[in-house]
Design a protein around this motif. Structure first.
Motif, PDB file in Angstrom:
ATOM      1  N   SER A 296       0.834  -1.203   0.000  1.00 28.20           N
ATOM      2  CA  SER A 296       0.000   0.000   0.000  1.00 28.20           C
ATOM      3  C   SER A 296       0.866   1.250   0.000  1.00 28.20           C
ATOM      4  O   SER A 296       1.800   1.382   0.801  1.00 28.20           O
ATOM      5  N   SER A 298       0.073   3.972   1.113  1.00 29.81           N
ATOM      6  CA  SER A 298      -0.134   4.706   2.362  1.00 29.81           C
ATOM      7  C   SER A 298       0.960   4.424   3.382  1.00 29.81           C
ATOM      8  O   SER A 298       1.068   5.128   4.391  1.00 29.81           O
ATOM      9  N   ARG A 325      -3.513   9.314  -4.738  1.00 30.97           N
ATOM     10  CA  ARG A 325      -4.513   9.366  -3.653  1.00 30.97           C
ATOM     11  C   ARG A 325      -3.993   8.724  -2.375  1.00 30.97           C
ATOM     12  O   ARG A 325      -4.237   9.207  -1.277  1.00 30.97           O
ATOM     13  N   GLU A 326      -3.249   7.607  -2.558  1.00 30.48           N
ATOM     14  CA  GLU A 326      -2.868   6.814  -1.388  1.00 30.48           C
ATOM     15  C   GLU A 326      -1.500   7.178  -0.810  1.00 30.48           C
ATOM     16  O   GLU A 326      -1.127   6.669   0.245  1.00 30.48           O
TER      17      GLU A 326
END
Length: 364
Positions: A296, A298, A325-326
Motif C-alpha cells: 500500500s 499509504s 490518492r494513497e
C-alpha cells in the motif's frame, strides 16, 4: 528601440561575463558535463538466500569522491530485460546511468535472481512447464533489500534513492512501503498499482486461468522467452502513428535487444534468439491488476515522483491516480506525464525531458 537593443547588448555582455566567471570557478558547462569520463565497476553480491548471487553495476564520474544520502541512486529493472540494457545502453548517448553520473550521482543498477548476470536457478535451465513461476515479488524484494544494504554499507550512507521502471516501480514501491527509513527519495516510472480492469495484465488477459477466473494461468510455467520481434511489436503497439521512427531512433530496438541477449548465455541456442524472463512478475502483476495488491502506498514515508509516458499500456492513468490518492504520508508527491511518449520513453525522442523531470525532482 535603440534603448531596447542596448539593453539586450548589455544583457548579453553580463550573461557572457557570468558564464566566464562560472567557468573560472570550475563550474562545468553543459558540454563539459556531458563529456566527463565515467568509471564502471561490476560486482556480484550475496543474496539473502543461500546459493544466490546478485549483480550490481556502479557508475560514477571519474574522480568522484562524494557519497551522500542525496546522491546515491539504485535503478530497478522491469519484467523482462535486466538492468544493464535498460539503464546503461551503450548506443550513442542512451545510457541513463551515464547521464546521471555526469550530474554528480553515484549510480547503481541491479539484477534480481534469474535475470541478467545474477544467479539462474535450476528451474531456468529446465522446461518452463515443469515449474511454477520463479522470482516472485517477495523474493525479488529480498534481493532489493540485499542491494540497498550492500550500497549503504560500502558507501557509508544512510539512505539511497530508488528509481524503478515498470515492475521495477512496483518493487521500488513495495520496498519503500516497508523500509522508508532507508530511502532519500522514490521515483516510480510507469508503475502498475490498482487499476483492476487492466487489459494486458488483468481480467480477460492471457494471465488469467479461464476455467478459474480468479486464478493465475500457471500453465505459463516458470519463465517465458522474449524476442526482439515480440518486444518491438509491443512497443510499436503503443506508438499512435504509422511511422514509428517519429518517436524513436530506428536503430534503438536492435541495439537494445543485442545488449539484452548478451546477458543470457543461452539466447543464441534458440531460433530466433530469445531471452529467458521469469514469470513470477506476471503472477504478481495479475494479482495487482485484479484487486489483490502486494503493498500500500499509504505506508510510504518518502518524497515520491510518479512519472509515465502518455501512451503507456502497462501503467494506466488509473494506476497513477490511485498512487497519488494513497501517498498520504509522503512528505512531497508529484505526478508527471510525458506527452508523445510510451512505456519506453527512456529510449524515445522526449527522453531528455523525461530525464530532466526526474533530475529536477531529485534536486528539489
Amino acid at each position: 528601440m535603440q534603448r531596447a537593443r542596448a539593453a539586450r547588448r548589455m544583457s548579453g555582455i553580463f550573461a557572457g561575463a557570468a558564464a566566464a566567471w562560472l567557468v573560472a570557478l570550475g563550474a562545468p558547462t553543459a558540454s563539459a558535463q556531458d563529456a566527463a569520463a565515467i568509471v564502471k565497476a561490476d560486482t556480484q553480491i550475496d543474496a539473502r538466500d543461500p546459493g544466490i548471487k546478485l549483480f550490481l553495476r556502479e557508475k560514477m564520474a571519474q574522480g568522484n569522491t562524494r557519497f551522500t544520502d542525496d546522491n546515491v541512486v539504485l535503478f530497478l529493472h522491469g519484467a523482462t530485460a535486466p538492468s544493464t540494457c535498460d539503464f546503461d545502453l551503450s548506443y550513442k548517448d542512451y545510457s541513463w546511468a551515464d547521464w546521471m553520473a555526469r550530474r554528480g550521482y553515484v549510480v547503481y543498477m541491479g539484477d534480481y535472481r534469474n535475470y541478467g548476470y545474477a544467479t539462474r536457478e535450476k528451474a531456468m535451465d529446465e522446461p518452463a512447464a515443469a515449474h511454477q513461476p520463479v522470482t516472485r515479488s517477495y523474493l525479488a524484494l529480498r534481493d532489493v533489500e540485499a542491494m540497498v544494504d550492500h550500497i549503504r554499507r560500502t558507501r557509508g550512507v544512510r539512505k539511497v534513492t530508488l528509481i524503478g521502471w515498470s515492475w521495477g516501480a512496483m518493487m521500488a514501491g513495495y520496498y519503500a512501503s516497508l523500509h522508508s527509513e532507508n530511502l532519500h527519495k522514490l521515483v516510480l516510472y510507469a508503475p502498475l498499482y490498482n487499476f483492476n480492469d487492466h487489459t494486458n495484465l488483468g481480467p480477460g488477459s492471457g494471465l488469467q486461468n479461464k476455467r478459474k477466473p480468479h486464478e493465475f494461468n500457471f500453465a505459463l510455467g516458470a519463465y517465458r522467452l522474449a524476442s526482439e520481434a515480440a518486444n518491438t511489436a509491443r512497443w510499436n503497439g503503443e506508438i499512435p502513428v504509422e511511422n514509428k521512427d517519429e518517436y524513436r531512433d530506428a536503430a534503438v530496438p536492435v541495439e537494445f535487444w543485442k545488449e539484452c541477449m548478451a546477458t543470457d548465455p543461452s539466447s543464441s541456442t534458440r531460433n530466433p534468439p530469445s531471452l529467458r524472463a521469469p514469470n513470477g512478475v506476471l503472477e504478481d502483476s495479475f494479482y495487482q491488476a485484479t484487486g489483490r495488491p502486494l503493498w500500500s502506498a499509504s505506508s510510504i514515508y518518502v518524497p515520491t515522483l510518479v512519472i509515465a509516458g502518455q501512451f503507456d499500456t502497462w501503467s494506466f492513468p488509473e494506476d497513477r491516480e490511485g498512487l497519488m490518492r494513497e501517498l498520504v504520508h509522503a512528505p512531497a508527491k508529484k505526478s508527471v506525464l510525458i506527452p508523445n511518449a510510451t512505456h519506453f520513453v527512456l529510449f524515445e525522442k522526449p527522453r531528455m525531458q523525461f530525464f530532466e523531470e526526474i533530475h529536477q525532482f531529485l534536486k528539489d
